[in-house]
Scaffold this motif. Structure first.
Motif, mmCIF file in Angstrom:
data_model
loop_
_atom_site.group_PDB
_atom_site.id
_atom_site.type_symbol
_atom_site.label_atom_id
_atom_site.label_comp_id
_atom_site.label_asym_id
_atom_site.label_seq_id
_atom_site.Cartn_x
_atom_site.Cartn_y
_atom_site.Cartn_z
ATOM 1 N N ALA A 7 1.105 5.883 -4.332
ATOM 2 C CA ALA A 7 0.535 5.086 -3.254
ATOM 3 C C ALA A 7 -0.341 6.345 -2.381
ATOM 4 O O ALA A 7 0.097 7.561 -2.475
ATOM 5 N N THR A 8 -1.320 5.645 -1.852
ATOM 6 C CA THR A 8 -2.236 6.270 -0.949
ATOM 7 C C THR A 8 -2.206 5.756 0.441
ATOM 8 O O THR A 8 -2.606 4.358 0.170
ATOM 9 N N SER B 284 1.596 9.939 -1.746
ATOM 10 C CA SER B 284 2.837 9.920 -1.537
ATOM 11 C C SER B 284 3.655 11.091 -2.334
ATOM 12 O O SER B 284 3.080 11.848 -3.160
ATOM 13 N N THR C 279 0.898 -1.201 0.148
ATOM 14 C CA THR C 279 -0.002 -0.172 0.143
ATOM 15 C C THR C 279 0.758 1.356 0.138
ATOM 16 O O THR C 279 0.263 2.458 -0.202
ATOM 17 N N PHE C 280 2.330 1.171 0.154
ATOM 18 C CA PHE C 280 2.862 2.274 0.576
ATOM 19 C C PHE C 280 4.273 2.595 -0.292
ATOM 20 O O PHE C 280 4.681 3.529 -0.638
ATOM 21 N N ASP C 281 4.504 1.520 -1.330
ATOM 22 C CA ASP C 281 5.793 1.287 -1.932
ATOM 23 C C ASP C 281 5.972 1.637 -3.382
ATOM 24 O O ASP C 281 6.686 0.886 -4.130
ATOM 25 N N HIS C 282 4.759 2.358 -3.947
ATOM 26 C CA HIS C 282 4.783 2.736 -5.174
ATOM 27 C C HIS C 282 4.505 4.097 -5.404
ATOM 28 O O HIS C 282 3.969 4.881 -4.362
#
Length: 501
Positions: A264-265, A281, A258-261
């Motif tokens: 991401a939101t 992000s 959920t966080f590493d692109h």
């Protein structure tokens, strides 16, 4: 050729499997299970948040009340620096991979401005009572007005900073908690602390029981709140299925993926606002020497209107038989429904990103992005909070009640800033920091070795393939030359034979 491409595909697949295997091996250490180190950290977090609290001191109240000043003026005092001690108590593990608990907090003053200094602030219990009295009968309002006059209660009070934050003696609040005097000095809900303070509800054991996913059964739901007080929806604060839905984490850990692109939101559920806050992000940063992922709330997150997707966060208002939603000015969110029905509104500090009318009515406000915006820094592999600043402001709305003149000269509907908080992390214990660094740098080195090892694995088959192709070409050319030479010799012999004849 086909064999070489097959080898390349297998090697590339090996890279992905190796990296994913390494990644989930690291993340599996975060799973909250009984008697694990992650459980100890969860129950007694070794990272203690620091609260830098600013109070708006009203400096010209006398001139304002006598008409010499047209606008109130505030001074941003502080910060009053407190260290939080958090423990999670009454924990119960469930078969579905979740755990329930309550949070217990205490705060110790550590520095900054002395919290025994006297400040002048709005009389919050009075403003809260007036917001309820406006809908009461004339006789009750008249009795309340007599009570206020008899006790000399005014719209502003002088109190120590510590008392305003954590609790001070107040006649309205004390009497409102008595069953006998509820009809005269009402607050809509019984408030579970002895003295009134704007942050008193944070001290002690919370009345809310929170249930989160431990990651034991499904890491894709790790840290997500499942229930609050046994329900997956709030107490119909907003009377809307979408806005009453409980969705997000508590803000200190997030599920993988959920966080590493880049786009991401991440979602955080705020108990203080009874709503989900989505952070977007904003590239990368560094925290405690570890590369981090930066997330920030949108600047319009507190801008609500009928055309907004978050319109349901505007409280409902009844006018006869018609029910509509009443949105506050841009930059504010009404949090009264989850604040004991006290007329509180949340915003960014100094009304940063808010409607300019909020600042035009009060002197002394100076919003600045670098001081007043919020951000979150996440560990890029673990998805746990390792830095950032959560900055929020608490405000109260003045609401006039007919035949009760004690609000004057404050305008009906005026938004008065009370405090703003800068909550962050200024220290991570060395033992935990070592683990965080290991999870990033050692894992990164391992991934690089997997990648480079696989690159060698790809490169060697490619070289072999190119060698075979080149060798085949050379052999074909040699064969062609031999054939051409043999043909030339045959033609020469035929020519000699013809000549001899």
């Amino acid at each position: 050729m086909t064999q070489g491409l097959s080898i390349m595909a297998k090697s590339s697949s090996g890279i992905r499997r190796g990296i994913l295997s390494r990644k989930y091996t690291i993340l599996s250490n975060l799973v909250i299970t009984n008697n694990s180190q992650s459980f100890d950290w969860f129950i007694r977090p070794p990272v203690r948040a620091v609260y830098k609290i600013h109070i708006f001191n009203y400096t010209n109240v006398e001139d304002y009340e006598t008409g010499k000043a047209k606008k109130l003026k505030v001074e941003d005092t502080g910060p009053y620096i407190y260290r939080e001690t958090l423990t999670r108590v009454n924990q119960v593990f469930h078969p579905n991979g979740s755990v329930s608990f309550q949070e217990k907090r205490s705060f110790q003053w550590e520095g900054g401005s002395p919290d025994d200094e006297i400040i002048v602030v709005p009389n919050v219990p009075l403003l809260a009572a007036l917001s309820i009295m406006k809908d009461r009968s004339y006789f009750i309002r008249r009795g309340f007005s007599i009570f206020l006059s008899a006790h000399g209660i005014k719209a502003f009070v002088s109190v120590p900073a510590r008392g305003f934050l954590w609790g001070y003696e107040d006649n309205i609040f004390t009497l409102s908690q008595s069953t006998f005097s509820q009809a005269i000095v009402p607050l809509q809900e019984k408030i579970p602390f002895d003295k009134f303070g704007v942050l008193a509800h944070k001290n002690g054991i919370s009345g809310d029981t929170i249930t989160i996913n431990t990651g034991a059964d499904d890491m894709s739901k790790f840290g997500m709140i499942q229930l609050i007080n046994g329900k997956n929806k709030s107490k119909q604060f907003w009377n809307d299925d979408k806005c009453d839905r409980i969705h997000g984490t508590q803000g200190f850990m997030f599920p993988p993926g959920t966080f590493d692109h880049p786009n991401a939101t991440i979602d955080v559920y705020s108990l203080d606002m009874c709503r989900t806050l989505s952070l977007r992000s904003h590239g990368s940063g560094t925290s405690f020497g570890i590369p981090s992922l930066t997330f920030k709330p949108p600047t319009d997150i507190f801008t609500l209107s009928p055309s907004s997707e978050n319109y349901c966060y505007c409280p409902e208002s009844s006018s006869g038989s018609e029910v509509t939603r009443q949105c506050p000015p841009a930059g504010l969110v009404n949090s009264s429904a989850c604040s004991f029905n006290l007329p509180f509104l949340a915003s960014f500090p100094h009304f940063y990103t808010g409607d300019k009318i909020l600042r035009e009515k009060i002197d002394g406000l100076n919003p600045q992005a670098e001081l007043h915006e919020s951000s979150v820094e996440l560990h890029p592999r673990l998805g746990v909070l390792i830095g950032g600043h959560s900055r929020m402001q608490m405000n109260i709305q003045a609401q006039e009640a007919p035949s009760i003149p004690h609000l004057h000269p404050i305008e009906d509907g005026q938004i008065l800033p009370l405090i703003w908080l800068d909550v962050g992390i200024d220290n991570i214990p060395e033992s935990m920091l070592t683990i965080f660094k290991h999870a990033y740098f050692t894992a990164a080195a391992a991934e690089m070795s997997i990648q480079y090892g696989s690159i060698v694995g790809i490169f060697l088959p490619l070289c072999t393939l190119f060698y075979i192709i080149r060798k085949q070409r050379i052999e074909r050319r040699a064969a062609l030359k031999r054939n051409a030479s043999e043909m030339s010799q045959i033609k020469l012999l035929d020519a000699i034979k013809i000549a001899n004849i």
